[in-house]
Design an enzyme around this catalytic site. Structure first.
Site, PDB file in Angstrom:
ATOM      1  N   GLY A  48       0.817  -1.221   0.000  1.00 14.62           N
ATOM      2  CA  GLY A  48       0.000   0.000   0.000  1.00 14.62           C
ATOM      3  C   GLY A  48       0.839   1.253   0.000  1.00 14.62           C
ATOM      4  O   GLY A  48       0.522   2.226   0.686  1.00 14.62           O
ATOM      5  N   GLY A  49       1.941   1.266  -0.767  1.00 13.43           N
ATOM      6  CA  GLY A  49       2.740   2.485  -0.926  1.00 13.43           C
ATOM      7  C   GLY A  49       2.136   3.351  -2.021  1.00 13.43           C
ATOM      8  O   GLY A  49       0.974   3.167  -2.417  1.00 13.43           O
ATOM      9  N   PHE A  51       2.684   3.569  -5.295  1.00  8.70           N
ATOM     10  CA  PHE A  51       2.320   3.020  -6.593  1.00  8.70           C
ATOM     11  C   PHE A  51       1.165   2.021  -6.484  1.00  8.70           C
ATOM     12  O   PHE A  51       0.272   2.002  -7.327  1.00  8.70           O
ATOM     13  CB  PHE A  51       3.548   2.380  -7.248  1.00  8.70           C
ATOM     14  CG  PHE A  51       3.441   2.314  -8.747  1.00  8.70           C
ATOM     15  CD1 PHE A  51       2.787   3.306  -9.463  1.00  8.70           C
ATOM     16  CD2 PHE A  51       3.994   1.263  -9.452  1.00  8.70           C
ATOM     17  CE1 PHE A  51       2.695   3.245 -10.850  1.00  8.70           C
ATOM     18  CE2 PHE A  51       3.904   1.192 -10.834  1.00  8.70           C
ATOM     19  CZ  PHE A  51       3.253   2.183 -11.531  1.00  8.70           C
ATOM     20  N   LYS A 235      17.237   1.907 -15.268  1.00  7.77           N
ATOM     21  CA  LYS A 235      17.068   3.373 -15.370  1.00  7.77           C
ATOM     22  C   LYS A 235      17.133   4.028 -13.993  1.00  7.77           C
ATOM     23  O   LYS A 235      17.488   5.199 -13.882  1.00  7.77           O
ATOM     24  CB  LYS A 235      15.772   3.725 -16.111  1.00  7.77           C
ATOM     25  CG  LYS A 235      14.470   3.350 -15.420  1.00  7.77           C
ATOM     26  CD  LYS A 235      13.924   4.400 -14.509  1.00  7.77           C
ATOM     27  CE  LYS A 235      12.802   3.818 -13.669  1.00  7.77           C
ATOM     28  NZ  LYS A 235      12.308   4.674 -12.626  1.00  7.77           N
ATOM     29  N   ASN A 294      14.768   8.286  -7.607  1.00  7.01           N
ATOM     30  CA  ASN A 294      16.174   7.917  -7.484  1.00  7.01           C
ATOM     31  C   ASN A 294      17.067   9.094  -7.876  1.00  7.01           C
ATOM     32  O   ASN A 294      18.177   9.228  -7.385  1.00  7.01           O
ATOM     33  CB  ASN A 294      16.470   6.705  -8.374  1.00  7.01           C
ATOM     34  CG  ASN A 294      15.922   5.430  -7.758  1.00  7.01           C
ATOM     35  OD1 ASN A 294      16.552   4.824  -6.904  1.00  7.01           O
ATOM     36  ND2 ASN A 294      14.720   5.046  -8.166  1.00  7.01           N
TER      37      ASN A 294
HETATM   38  N1  LIG Z   1       5.936   5.535  -6.862  1.00 11.64           N
HETATM   39  C1  LIG Z   1       5.999   5.503  -8.164  1.00 11.64           C
HETATM   40  O1  LIG Z   1       5.703   6.517  -8.833  1.00 11.64           O
HETATM   41  C2  LIG Z   1       6.407   4.253  -8.874  1.00 11.64           C
HETATM   42  C3  LIG Z   1       6.958   3.163  -8.211  1.00 11.64           C
HETATM   43  N2  LIG Z   1       7.318   2.063  -8.916  1.00 11.64           N
HETATM   44  C4  LIG Z   1       7.878   0.889  -8.266  1.00 11.64           C
HETATM   45  O2  LIG Z   1       6.890   0.315  -7.422  1.00 11.64           O
HETATM   46  C5  LIG Z   1       7.522  -0.304  -6.304  1.00 11.64           C
HETATM   47  C6  LIG Z   1       6.875   0.221  -5.040  1.00 11.64           C
HETATM   48  O3  LIG Z   1       7.128   1.607  -5.013  1.00 11.64           O
HETATM   49  P1  LIG Z   1       6.288   2.630  -4.156  1.00 11.64           P
HETATM   50  O4  LIG Z   1       4.889   2.205  -3.994  1.00 11.64           O
HETATM   51  O5  LIG Z   1       6.532   3.956  -4.738  1.00 11.64           O
HETATM   52  O6  LIG Z   1       7.070   2.504  -2.772  1.00 11.64           O
HETATM   53  P2  LIG Z   1       6.728   3.198  -1.408  1.00 11.64           P
HETATM   54  O7  LIG Z   1       8.014   3.409  -0.729  1.00 11.64           O
HETATM   55  O8  LIG Z   1       5.794   4.336  -1.625  1.00 11.64           O
HETATM   56  O9  LIG Z   1       5.890   2.076  -0.640  1.00 11.64           O
HETATM   57  C7  LIG Z   1       6.369   0.798  -0.418  1.00 11.64           C
HETATM   58  C8  LIG Z   1       5.250  -0.034   0.185  1.00 11.64           C
HETATM   59  O10 LIG Z   1       5.734  -1.351   0.392  1.00 11.64           O
HETATM   60  C9  LIG Z   1       5.514  -1.697   1.728  1.00 11.64           C
HETATM   61  N3  LIG Z   1       6.598  -2.554   2.176  1.00 11.64           N
HETATM   62  C10 LIG Z   1       7.883  -2.226   2.371  1.00 11.64           C
HETATM   63  N4  LIG Z   1       8.556  -3.295   2.832  1.00 11.64           N
HETATM   64  C11 LIG Z   1       7.658  -4.293   2.937  1.00 11.64           C
HETATM   65  C12 LIG Z   1       7.726  -5.626   3.382  1.00 11.64           C
HETATM   66  N5  LIG Z   1       8.858  -6.154   3.833  1.00 11.64           N
HETATM   67  N6  LIG Z   1       6.609  -6.364   3.347  1.00 11.64           N
HETATM   68  C13 LIG Z   1       5.462  -5.836   2.916  1.00 11.64           C
HETATM   69  N7  LIG Z   1       5.325  -4.593   2.484  1.00 11.64           N
HETATM   70  C14 LIG Z   1       6.417  -3.824   2.504  1.00 11.64           C
HETATM   71  C15 LIG Z   1       5.494  -0.403   2.515  1.00 11.64           C
HETATM   72  O11 LIG Z   1       4.759  -0.550   3.712  1.00 11.64           O
HETATM   73  C16 LIG Z   1       4.777   0.499   1.530  1.00 11.64           C
HETATM   74  O12 LIG Z   1       3.395   0.317   1.642  1.00 11.64           O
HETATM   75  C17 LIG Z   1       9.017   0.020  -6.418  1.00 11.64           C
HETATM   76  O13 LIG Z   1       9.684  -1.084  -6.958  1.00 11.64           O
HETATM   77  C18 LIG Z   1       9.066   1.183  -7.375  1.00 11.64           C
HETATM   78  O14 LIG Z   1      10.271   1.183  -8.120  1.00 11.64           O
HETATM   79  C19 LIG Z   1       7.158   1.984 -10.257  1.00 11.64           C
HETATM   80  C20 LIG Z   1       6.618   3.030 -10.947  1.00 11.64           C
HETATM   81  C21 LIG Z   1       6.202   4.237 -10.315  1.00 11.64           C
HETATM   82  O1  LIG Z   2       9.690   4.414 -11.765  1.00 13.90           O
HETATM   83  C1  LIG Z   2       9.205   5.490 -11.481  1.00 13.90           C
HETATM   84  C2  LIG Z   2       8.346   6.267 -12.377  1.00 13.90           C
HETATM   85  O2  LIG Z   2       8.092   5.584 -13.544  1.00 13.90           O
HETATM   86  C3  LIG Z   2       9.460   6.097 -10.186  1.00 13.90           C
HETATM   87  O3  LIG Z   2      10.790   5.896  -9.881  1.00 13.90           O
HETATM   88  P1  LIG Z   2      11.273   6.262  -8.402  1.00 13.90           P
HETATM   89  O4  LIG Z   2      10.973   5.068  -7.559  1.00 13.90           O
HETATM   90  O5  LIG Z   2      12.733   6.529  -8.522  1.00 13.90           O
HETATM   91  O6  LIG Z   2      10.494   7.494  -8.055  1.00 13.90           O
END
Ligand SMILES: NC(=O)C1=CN([C@@H]2O[C@H](COP(=O)(O)OP(=O)(O)OC[C@H]3O[C@@H](n4cnc5c(N)ncnc54)[C@H](O)[C@@H]3O)[C@@H](O)[C@H]2O)C=CC1
Ligand SMILES: O=C(CO)COP(=O)(O)O
EC number: 1.1.1.8
Length: 370
Positions: A48-49, A51, A235, A294
């Site tokens: 629930g982060g 993305f 990337k 990043n």
């Molecule tokens: N935020 C963005 O705009 C984008 C993110 N992504 C990718 O999506 C993935 C997630 O990114 P975000 O949601 O942004 O990260 P975030 O840092 O916002 O959230 C991470 C989520 O994962 C949960 N989490 C962390 N460790 C955990 C564990 N051990 N067990 C269960 N849950 C755990 C956290 O509680 C949190 O809900 C990453 O690989 C990121 O590269 C890809 C495209 C866009």
């Molecule tokens: O992959 C992303 C957007 O497409 C977001 O990358 P970051 O996790 O570095 O913000």
């Protein structure tokens, strides 16, 4: 319009009409395919982060009565989503659609769902999946959003998410990887976005396309899973390099040169690993280079902060930090030289001063472009 002849105007109109005719034919063809949204009743989002929350929101916007259940880690997080329809920790400024709910119970989230969306950070994925595997139906497609390479103590082993997922679940699972320039906050705002859905199963890639596609989101399909995964992971390392150039205030020429060099390095490695070159210049590759948190890590390193200070102050994952040393293992294994990506790994791993790294890269022998 001035400066354009009638013939040219006519030819532009003909080109556009051709696109419109193609779109009409394509829509007619797609209407003969399974209506994936209609047959999908429940989607589970693991993580629930930012993305996970954003992609769950998009699905709920696509179909009002779709049951979108986010599996979160704490009761407080679940309560915030269920009671206030906001995710208090990530993107709290946006109200979530009423059909988005949350739970800490994997059985409740995963039972009877039609798709599982995996939005847990790469380095936590294997352990997380081990914990929920008994609740995952082996036939339910898992759609991976995480971008990065797994860390491992093994000298040459670098697990990609398409390997981490079966390793965590202890079996193969129908799998698709989604990647592209998709900042969560812009998805929440409904801004126009495009993503690529890659799977070795063409039918699954098409179903994922029909599930997520909307007037706000274009979804391309691909069967180049290696290319989509690698470009999405690498990337983030290049983004750290680009951020450092910015933090060091080295100017736009240097920034553009580093991005061009880094893209070439990604292409050298990824094509050796079987990726298609066209994928690397597509949405998950070139399309996603500059759009990243990043980059912020790089900017702060360039300004002189230590990695410990930066990571200690971040509430969100920066996948490139763990992916950089993993890329080095791949470079050794596939015998490719990657000066910029290696410099990033040395700065992160050995504490090399970014200014010294830039000097070293600039002093490498001059080479032909290709
Ligand atoms: N935020 C963005 O705009 C984008 C993110 N992504 C990718 O999506 C993935 C997630 O990114 P975000 O949601 O942004 O990260 P975030 O840092 O916002 O959230 C991470 C989520 O994962 C949960 N989490 C962390 N460790 C955990 C564990 N051990 N067990 C269960 N849950 C755990 C956290 O509680 C949190 O809900 C990453 O690989 C990121 O590269 C890809 C495209 C866009
Ligand atoms: O992959 C992303 C957007 O497409 C977001 O990358 P970051 O996790 O570095 O913000």
């Amino acid at each position: 319009m001035k400066g354009i002849s009638d013939d040219e105007r006519l030819s532009v109109k003909e080109s556009w009409d051709k696109i419109v005719r193609w779109a009409t034919r394509r829509r007619a063809y797609l209407s003969t395919k399974e209506d994936v949204l209609a047959s999908t009743k429940k989607v589970a989002i693991m993580g629930g982060g930012s993305f996970g929350t954003a992609m769950g929101t998009l699905l709920a916007r696509n179909k009002r009565d779709l049951d979108v259940v986010i599996l979160v880690r704490s009761d407080a997080d679940a309560r915030s989503i269920n009671e206030t329809h906001r995710n208090a920790k990530y993107l709290p400024q946006y109200e979530l659609p009423p059909s988005v709910r949350a739970t800490t119970d994997p059985a409740e989230a995963l039972s009877g769902c039609d798709f599982i969306v995996h939005a847990v950070p790469v380095q936590s994925s294997k352990a997380f999946l081990r914990g929920v595997k008994d609740h995952v139906d082996p036939k339910t497609p898992l759609l991976c959003l995480a971008k990065g390479l797994g860390a491992s103590y093994h000298l040459t082993l670098v697990p990609m998410m398409t390997e981490v997922i079966p390793a965590g679940l202890g079996r193969d699972q129908p799998l698709a990887v989604l990647s592209g320039p998709t900042f969560a906050v812009e998805l929440m705002q409904g801004l126009p976005t495009a993503i690529v859905a890659a799977s070795t199963d063409k039918n699954l890639a098409g179903r994922v396309q029909r599930l997520f596609a909307s007037t706000h989101l274009r979804v391309n399909t691909s069967n180049d899973v290696v290319g989509v995964e690698l470009s999405g992971a690498l990337k983030n390392v290049l983004a750290i390099a680009a951020g450092m150039i910015e933090g060091l205030e080295l100017g736009n020429n240097a920034l553009a040169a580093v991005v061009a060099q880094g893209c070439a390095e990604i292409r050298w490695l990824a094509t050796k690993m079987g990726a298609k070159p066209e994928t690397l210049s597509g949405l998950s590759g070139t399309g996603d280079i500059m759009l990243t948190r990043n980059r912020t890590v790089g900017v702060r390193l360039g300004k002189g902060e230590t990695l410990e200070e930066i990571l200690g102050s971040m509430t969100q994952v920066a996948e490139g930090v763990a992916t950089a040393p993993a890329v080095m293992k791949l470079a050794r294994k596939y015998k490719v030289s990657l000066p910029v990506l290696t410099a990033v790994a040395r700065i992160l791993e050995d504490g090399l001063d970014p200014r010294v790294a830039v000097e070293e890269v600039m002093n490498l022998p001059q080479v032909p472009e290709a």
